[in-house]
Design a protein around this motif. Structure first.
Motif, PDB file in Angstrom:
ATOM      1  N   GLN A 179       0.838  -1.211   0.000  1.00 45.66           N
ATOM      2  CA  GLN A 179       0.000   0.000   0.000  1.00 45.66           C
ATOM      3  C   GLN A 179       0.868   1.255   0.000  1.00 45.66           C
ATOM      4  N   SER A 180       1.371   1.602  -1.176  1.00 44.32           N
ATOM      5  CA  SER A 180       2.198   2.809  -1.295  1.00 44.32           C
ATOM      6  C   SER A 180       1.969   3.427  -2.666  1.00 44.32           C
ATOM      7  N   PRO A 181       1.812   4.755  -2.716  1.00 39.32           N
ATOM      8  CA  PRO A 181       1.582   5.421  -4.000  1.00 39.32           C
ATOM      9  C   PRO A 181       2.687   5.126  -5.024  1.00 39.32           C
ATOM     10  N   THR A 182       3.935   5.024  -4.565  1.00 39.57           N
ATOM     11  CA  THR A 182       5.034   4.758  -5.514  1.00 39.57           C
ATOM     12  C   THR A 182       4.854   3.384  -6.165  1.00 39.57           C
ATOM     13  N   ASN A 183       4.467   2.403  -5.373  1.00 40.37           N
ATOM     14  CA  ASN A 183       4.299   1.056  -5.931  1.00 40.37           C
ATOM     15  C   ASN A 183       3.123   0.979  -6.902  1.00 40.37           C
ATOM     16  N   ILE A 184       2.083   1.726  -6.594  1.00 37.94           N
ATOM     17  CA  ILE A 184       0.910   1.730  -7.485  1.00 37.94           C
ATOM     18  C   ILE A 184       1.297   2.368  -8.821  1.00 37.94           C
ATOM     19  N   GLU A 185       2.053   3.470  -8.738  1.00 38.66           N
ATOM     20  CA  GLU A 185       2.491   4.145  -9.964  1.00 38.66           C
ATOM     21  C   GLU A 185       3.463   3.253 -10.759  1.00 38.66           C
ATOM     22  N   MET A 186       4.309   2.539 -10.048  1.00 41.38           N
ATOM     23  CA  MET A 186       5.242   1.627 -10.726  1.00 41.38           C
ATOM     24  C   MET A 186       4.465   0.600 -11.560  1.00 41.38           C
ATOM     25  N   MET A 187       3.421   0.027 -10.968  1.00 39.70           N
ATOM     26  CA  MET A 187       2.640  -0.980 -11.698  1.00 39.70           C
ATOM     27  C   MET A 187       1.941  -0.365 -12.896  1.00 39.70           C
ATOM     28  N   ARG A 188       1.481   0.893 -12.724  1.00 38.73           N
ATOM     29  CA  ARG A 188       0.806   1.563 -13.845  1.00 38.73           C
ATOM     30  C   ARG A 188       1.798   1.719 -15.010  1.00 38.73           C
TER      31      ARG A 188
END
Ligand code: GCU
Length: 346
Positions: A179-188
């Protein structure tokens, strides 16, 4: 007469026993219990490291402190445990650096994919207070400080039934991320569909098909049983995200200078023992995954993955200019360690 004799003999004994018990109780009450929570099993290197810390504090300050370790999310998810540490309900917990970026954005730096060029550069940078202090001390206002970093290896993608050779293979797949914005953006940026959730929910989500895969180090295959369900593990090497032991600030500040020194030695011991156990843990997990879980290990070209996520470095640095100096220092380690590796090859 006989009975009163017995009473006369027994009464002082009973009083002595009660006094002994009470003094025993008082002594236990005088000891300060230190509670440490984490979300791994008792086989995990971090638990092994914490046991060494526990024994060290016992040997040096055993009459004043008792360390209690709560593994396996007994005290809740990592986010719950961070909040308990903030308020002082517990004194320490181990949290992945990933989730700490929502408590202080400075932590985003260690969540950047392909931040470190090698394991050597990663370890050397994390051992340098010039790199870690500005990050670890940035949560002082949030009520906690990171006091030790722990190895959590390299994060890679693993999936139930579709091997990942290139970023395009992630398209359409629901992949659990932290649950981290950086990880979500990485997947995007990589083209997959990010499904953020706590670590403890991943196994059942894989089992029920809510997600198609996840990303983590090799230990998740063995310790969390993910290798029972996911049959492809692809070494795309996207992140080296440390775990951190965080401590409640009130507790840390109340330690006397002498006690603090002993605790600092304990933190160093934890780091050393954990890192030694790490290498062995990874080897064992890989062997177990191959022999007992039927997992296939894949070694894709990592460059297309790296190129896809590099824009994150620029966007995070422009959002958080205060971490630029730390980023630059890490680049120095990247250069130094890679030239060292070249030299070795000569
Ligand atoms: C690793 C890491 C944990 C983290 C987990 C996760 O296992 O060591 O601290 O919680 O990844 O993916 O959530």
């Amino acid at each position: 007469m006989k009975q009163s004799c017995i009473r006369m003999i027994l009464a002082p004994l009973a009083i002595a026993a009660a006094v002994f018990m009470l003094s025993g109780c008082t002594k236990v009450q005088e000891q300060r219990i230190i509670r440490i929570g984490h979300n791994q099993s008792t086989n995990h290197p971090s638990h092994i490291g914490l046991r060494a810390f526990q024994e060290y504090i016992h040997s040096k300050l055993g009459d004043q402190y008792v360390v209690e370790i709560y593994p396996s999310e007994l005290l809740g998810s990592q986010t719950d445990m961070v909040q308990l540490t903030q308020t002082g309900a517990i004194d320490f917990c181990i949290a992945s650096n990933s989730i700490l970026e929502t408590f202080s954005k400075n932590y985003s730096i260690f969540n950047l994919p392909y931040l470190f060029s090698s394991q050597e550069a990663y370890h050397a940078a994390m051992d340098d207070p010039e790199v870690t202090d500005p990050i670890f001390e940035s949560t002082v206002d949030a009520g906690f400080t990171s006091v030790a970093w722990l190895d959590a290896g390299t994060r890679n993608f693993y999936t139930i039934n579709k091997p990942i050779y290139r970023p395009e293979d992630l398209k359409g797949l629901k992949i659990r991320v932290q649950q981290s914005p950086t990880n979500i953006e990485m997947m995007r940026l990589l083209g997959g569909s990010a499904t953020p959730m706590g670590f403890g929910e991943v196994y059942t989500s894989l089992q029920s098909g809510i997600i198609d895969g996840a990303e983590n180090n090799e230990l998740a295959l063995r310790d969390n049983g993910h290798g029972d369900i996911c049959k492809y593990y692809s070494y795309d090497m996207h992140q080296m995200i440390p775990d951190l032991l965080i401590g409640n600030n009130v507790f840390l500040n109340e330690l006397s200078p002498e006690e603090r020194e002993i605790f600092e030695e304990g933190f160093e011991l934890l780091n050393r023992v954990q890192r030694e156990a790490w290498t062995e843990g990874v080897e064992d997990s890989v062997n177990n995954a191959k022999q007992n879980q039927g997992v296939e290990f894949i070694f894709p070209d990592t460059e297309p993955f790296r190129i896809a996520v590099l824009p994150l470095h620029t966007s995070v640095l422009s959002d958080i200019p205060e971490i630029q100096a730390v980023y630059d220092k890490i680049q120095e380690y990247n250069l130094k360690e890679s030239s060292g590796a070249d030299m070795e090859g000569v």
